[in-house]
Design a protein around this motif. Structure first.
Motif, mmCIF file in Angstrom:
data_model
loop_
_atom_site.group_PDB
_atom_site.id
_atom_site.type_symbol
_atom_site.label_atom_id
_atom_site.label_comp_id
_atom_site.label_asym_id
_atom_site.label_seq_id
_atom_site.Cartn_x
_atom_site.Cartn_y
_atom_site.Cartn_z
ATOM 1 N N ASN A 11 0.874 -1.174 0.000
ATOM 2 C CA ASN A 11 0.000 0.000 0.000
ATOM 3 C C ASN A 11 0.912 1.226 0.000
ATOM 4 O O ASN A 11 1.485 1.580 1.029
ATOM 5 C CB ASN A 11 -0.894 -0.026 1.242
ATOM 6 C CG ASN A 11 -1.742 1.222 1.375
ATOM 7 O OD1 ASN A 11 -1.786 2.061 0.469
ATOM 8 N ND2 ASN A 11 -2.414 1.364 2.512
ATOM 9 N N LYS A 13 0.180 4.230 -0.322
ATOM 10 C CA LYS A 13 -0.478 5.417 0.257
ATOM 11 C C LYS A 13 -0.218 6.628 -0.642
ATOM 12 O O LYS A 13 -0.136 6.472 -1.858
ATOM 13 C CB LYS A 13 -0.018 5.630 1.710
ATOM 14 C CG LYS A 13 -0.205 4.358 2.547
ATOM 15 C CD LYS A 13 -0.072 4.557 4.028
ATOM 16 C CE LYS A 13 -0.288 3.230 4.753
ATOM 17 N NZ LYS A 13 -0.229 3.347 6.200
ATOM 18 N N GLU A 99 -7.019 4.780 7.747
ATOM 19 C CA GLU A 99 -6.780 6.196 7.425
ATOM 20 C C GLU A 99 -8.005 6.797 6.736
ATOM 21 O O GLU A 99 -8.344 7.953 6.951
ATOM 22 C CB GLU A 99 -5.511 6.324 6.566
ATOM 23 C CG GLU A 99 -4.265 6.098 7.424
ATOM 24 C CD GLU A 99 -3.079 5.503 6.697
ATOM 25 O OE1 GLU A 99 -3.053 5.521 5.452
ATOM 26 O OE2 GLU A 99 -2.167 4.995 7.391
ATOM 27 N N ASP A 169 -5.417 -4.602 10.435
ATOM 28 C CA ASP A 169 -4.451 -3.503 10.603
ATOM 29 C C ASP A 169 -4.723 -2.820 11.940
ATOM 30 O O ASP A 169 -5.550 -1.892 12.013
ATOM 31 C CB ASP A 169 -4.665 -2.426 9.520
ATOM 32 C CG ASP A 169 -4.260 -2.845 8.118
ATOM 33 O OD1 ASP A 169 -3.867 -3.993 7.902
ATOM 34 O OD2 ASP A 169 -4.341 -1.970 7.233
ATOM 35 N N ILE A 174 0.246 1.017 12.874
ATOM 36 C CA ILE A 174 0.456 1.519 11.509
ATOM 37 C C ILE A 174 1.405 2.705 11.510
ATOM 38 O O ILE A 174 1.129 3.729 12.129
ATOM 39 C CB ILE A 174 -0.892 1.918 10.854
ATOM 40 C CG1 ILE A 174 -1.767 0.676 10.678
ATOM 41 C CG2 ILE A 174 -0.651 2.612 9.524
ATOM 42 C CD1 ILE A 174 -3.136 0.971 10.088
ATOM 43 N N GLY A 175 2.522 2.527 10.836
ATOM 44 C CA GLY A 175 3.483 3.618 10.682
ATOM 45 C C GLY A 175 4.150 4.036 11.970
ATOM 46 O O GLY A 175 4.796 5.073 12.041
ATOM 47 N N GLY A 213 -1.372 -6.129 8.835
ATOM 48 C CA GLY A 213 -0.789 -4.851 8.419
ATOM 49 C C GLY A 213 -0.499 -3.980 9.614
ATOM 50 O O GLY A 213 -1.361 -3.790 10.482
ATOM 51 N N SER A 215 3.393 -1.952 10.495
ATOM 52 C CA SER A 215 4.847 -2.028 10.717
ATOM 53 C C SER A 215 5.427 -3.414 10.429
ATOM 54 O O SER A 215 6.341 -3.861 11.125
ATOM 55 C CB SER A 215 5.204 -1.569 12.135
ATOM 56 O OG SER A 215 4.795 -0.222 12.326
ATOM 57 N N ILE A 235 1.393 -4.002 3.427
ATOM 58 C CA ILE A 235 2.637 -3.339 3.808
ATOM 59 C C ILE A 235 2.601 -1.862 3.427
ATOM 60 O O ILE A 235 2.358 -1.541 2.261
ATOM 61 C CB ILE A 235 3.843 -3.985 3.060
ATOM 62 C CG1 ILE A 235 3.735 -5.527 3.015
ATOM 63 C CG2 ILE A 235 5.157 -3.530 3.666
ATOM 64 C CD1 ILE A 235 3.711 -6.214 4.335
HETATM 65 P P1 13P Z 1 2.934 0.479 7.798
HETATM 66 O O1 13P Z 1 3.490 -0.790 7.212
HETATM 67 O O2 13P Z 1 3.660 1.711 7.293
HETATM 68 O O3 13P Z 1 2.810 0.428 9.273
HETATM 69 O O4 13P Z 1 1.447 0.641 7.218
HETATM 70 C C1 13P Z 1 0.569 -0.427 7.326
HETATM 71 C C2 13P Z 1 -0.687 -0.114 6.620
HETATM 72 O O5 13P Z 1 -1.334 0.882 6.835
HETATM 73 C C3 13P Z 1 -1.107 -1.056 5.604
HETATM 74 O O6 13P Z 1 -2.158 -0.549 4.849
#
Ligand code: 13P
Length: 256
Positions: A11, A13, A99, A169, A174-175, A213, A215, A235
């Protein structure tokens, strides 16, 4: 037991101009473009869908979008529809990403409409579910996941259910560099599989891929991917560089 082919989806983004996207995907085609043990999907922003689609022609890589509107066309400024994505040979679409839910106010009902539209248009939805840190701390993880999953899949037939991919996720992972422990992830994945069994029967639930999903990185992937109900990864950060993404595909191939 059915063995599910692992799926690694990147992904991207809101990252990469189409020129940068082309550089990245060319590297991926060269490194994992013949991969058949793992299903590999790249999800660039809309602006590079066509470029990336052309670049993966003739490879085993698949094309995904990050969002989609439920209507086929009309006065929806800024939106993109399923037939538009299909016309560019998109096969997958991420729906209900946290998100989108948090920043753009997407509700379960709206996500559900998109899931049904995607399936009607032969697009495979990657339905994202997951709790926030506050919800986890209140012990609400399974409740939140259940609500999002059941609402998101409302009206999906048993026949079409195997085309759906679920992504767990956890929002707090996430992130953030904070990855769920393998036990935390496997617990939720097994719970999702049990819900799918209730909704669609056991044989159908065994066919559905459930991705983790949050990190996911080459260092933590082998342990996560070895879990019984973790069928791949969605990812973010690690999908933006060919080297780390390829390592994740390799880890998934080894875990199969
Ligand atoms: P990260 O791998 O950057 O944590 O993002 C995960 C995510 O949002 C997958 O859609």
């Amino acid at each position: 037991m059915i063995s599910r082919k692992k799926l690694i989806a990147g992904n991207w983004k809101m990252n990469k101009t189409s020129a940068d996207a082309l550089t990245l995907v060319a590297d991926l085609v060269a490194s994992v473009g013949r991969q058949t043990d793992v299903e590999v999907v790249v999800c660039p922003p809309f602006t590079s869908i066509e470029t990336v689609g052309k670049a993966i022609e003739g490879s085993t890589l698949k094309l995904g979008a990050q969002n989609m509107h439920p209507e086929a066309n009309g006065a929806y400024t800024g939106e993109v529809s399923a037939p538009m994505l299909r016309a560019l040979f998109t096969t997958h679409v991420i729906l209900g990403h946290s998100e989108r839910r948090a920043l753009f106010g997407e509700t379960d009902a709206f996500v559900n409409k998109k899931v049904l539209t995607a399936l009607k248009n032969q697009l495979k939805p990657v339905l994202c579910v997951g709790e926030s840190l506050g919800e986890r701390e209140l012990g609400l993880t399974l409740k939140i996941v259940q609500t999002q999953l059941e609402a998101g899949l409302d009206g999906v037939s048993k026949d079409l259910a195997p085309s759906v991919v679920i992504a767990y996720d956890p929002v707090w992972a996430i992130g953030t560099g904070k990855v769920a422990t393998t036990e935390q992830a496997q617990e939720v994945h097994a719970f999702i599989r049990s819900l799918l069994t209730k909704l669609f029967t056991e044989p159908v639930a065994q066919k559905v891929r459930i991705l983790y999903g949050g990190s996911m990185k080459p260092a933590n992937a082998p342990e996560l991917l070895a879990q019984k109900d973790i069928d791949g990864g969605l990812i973010g950060g690690a999908a933006l560089e060919a080297r780390s993404f390829v390592e994740l595909v390799t880890a998934a191939a080894a875990a199969k």
